[in-house]
Design an enzyme around this catalytic site. Structure first.
Site, short mmCIF file in Angstrom:
data_model
loop_
_atom_site.label_atom_id
_atom_site.label_comp_id
_atom_site.label_asym_id
_atom_site.label_seq_id
_atom_site.Cartn_x
_atom_site.Cartn_y
_atom_site.Cartn_z
CG HIS A 1 6.56 2.21 5.41
ND1 HIS A 1 6.05 1.36 4.46
CD2 HIS A 1 7.47 1.47 6.09
CE1 HIS A 1 6.61 0.17 4.56
NE2 HIS A 1 7.49 0.21 5.54
CD GLU B 1 3.16 1.91 2.36
OE1 GLU B 1 4.22 2.49 2.68
OE2 GLU B 1 3.14 0.77 1.88
P1 PGA Z 1 12.43 -4.52 7.16
O1 PGA Z 1 11.06 -3.71 7.04
O2 PGA Z 1 12.84 -4.48 8.58
O3 PGA Z 1 12.12 -5.92 6.70
O4 PGA Z 1 13.43 -3.83 6.26
C1 PGA Z 1 10.94 -2.48 7.65
C2 PGA Z 1 9.66 -1.78 7.24
O5 PGA Z 1 9.21 -1.90 6.10
O6 PGA Z 1 9.09 -1.06 8.09
#
Ligand code: PGA
Length: 263
Positions: free
Chosen positions: A138, A143
């Site tokens: 995503h 999603e």
């Molecule tokens: P994260 O999240 O940088 O905490 O890994 C990224 C996302 O879910 O878009």
């Protein structure tokens, strides 16, 4: 799509902050699209250093964040409003009225989403959009299965995202199920895009969106349709890519490439 493979998280953060700083130096009133999460926090730390030590000036920029949990007030420690204050805004000289983050405790999320899109338009559109990526591919909270033409709207989170983000909450039951998120179409309207990713857990998603087909099942793959995307990865996030040698050759011969293609 330009793929830059950095050795580690620190180098990834420095390169991505350097690209954001270059945008601000080129256009002092740039409109930035900003992301939250573990990935960009090193980039923001480097931007803070550039502000404090090298005088990088944020006073004329506007920023629009990608997303926010519905139900969390802006001062809630797990809200993305709070994340942005703590990790970036309170350390630099942005003007609070120009820091836009979706409001999770709005009474009318749908109306808010339309207002947010309008504000981006009134600002003249986003010059540089910063993105992370989820394990399920995503971008923002678009999603799998999200329309690749979607605009800012309310979305329900996928189970994988709820599990991933539960690390910030006391229990998984406290993770909000609904969010406000910019759409894939909103993101694709940005003039330039910078996606950052690090760690082994992102390797599969990165291989899919960079080298796999364009599909709403991996919403980051929509970036293949955009002409100015830079992806900065650490070695672990790049580990499942098939064409690493090609990307590294271009990175190491950048001056030659720029001369040939005139950019
Ligand atoms: P994260 O999240 O940088 O905490 O890994 C990224 C996302 O879910 O878009």
């Amino acid at each position: 799509m330009e793929i830059v493979i950095a050795h580690d998280y620190e180098e990834m953060s420095k390169i991505s902050a350097g690209l954001i700083a270059a945008q601000i130096r080129k256009k002092h009133d740039s409109v930035l699209g900003l992301a939250t999460g573990d990935t960009p926090s090193g980039t923001y730390k480097e931007l803070v250093r550039l502000h404090k030590e090298e005088g990088l000036d944020f006073s004329k920029i506007k920023s629009f964040n990608l997303d926010e949990y519905i139900g969390l007030a802006p001062l809630h420690p797990n809200s993305y409003n709070y994340f942005m204050q703590e990790n970036l805004f309170k350390h630099i000289n942005t003007v609070p009225a120009n820091e836009f983050v979706p409001q999770g405790n709005t009474d009318d999320p749908e109306e808010f989403c339309a207002w947010y899109e309008q504000k981006i338009l009134e600002a003249g559109g986003i010059d540089l959009q910063v993105l992370g990526i989820g394990r399920n591919g995503h971008i923002a909270f678009n999603e799998p299965g999200s329309s690749l033409a979607s605009r800012t709207r309310v979305k329900a989170l996928a189970q994988k995202t709820i599990e991933d983000n539960s690390r910030f909450f006391e229990s998984i039951d406290q993770v909000p199920r609904f969010v406000i998120t910019m759409g894939v179409g909103t993101i694709l309207d940005a003039r330039k895009i910078l996606l950052v990713a690090n760690g082994k857990k992102k390797a599969e998603a990165c291989a899919k969106f960079i080298e796999g087909p364009v599909t709403s099942q991996v919403t980051a793959s929509a970036l293949q349709l955009h002409p100015f995307v830079t992806v900065v990865l650490d070695e672990e996030a790049a580990s499942a890519l098939q064409r690493k040698e090609y990307y590294n050759w271009i990175r190491d011969h950048k001056q030659l490439v720029q001369k040939k293609i005139g950019r």
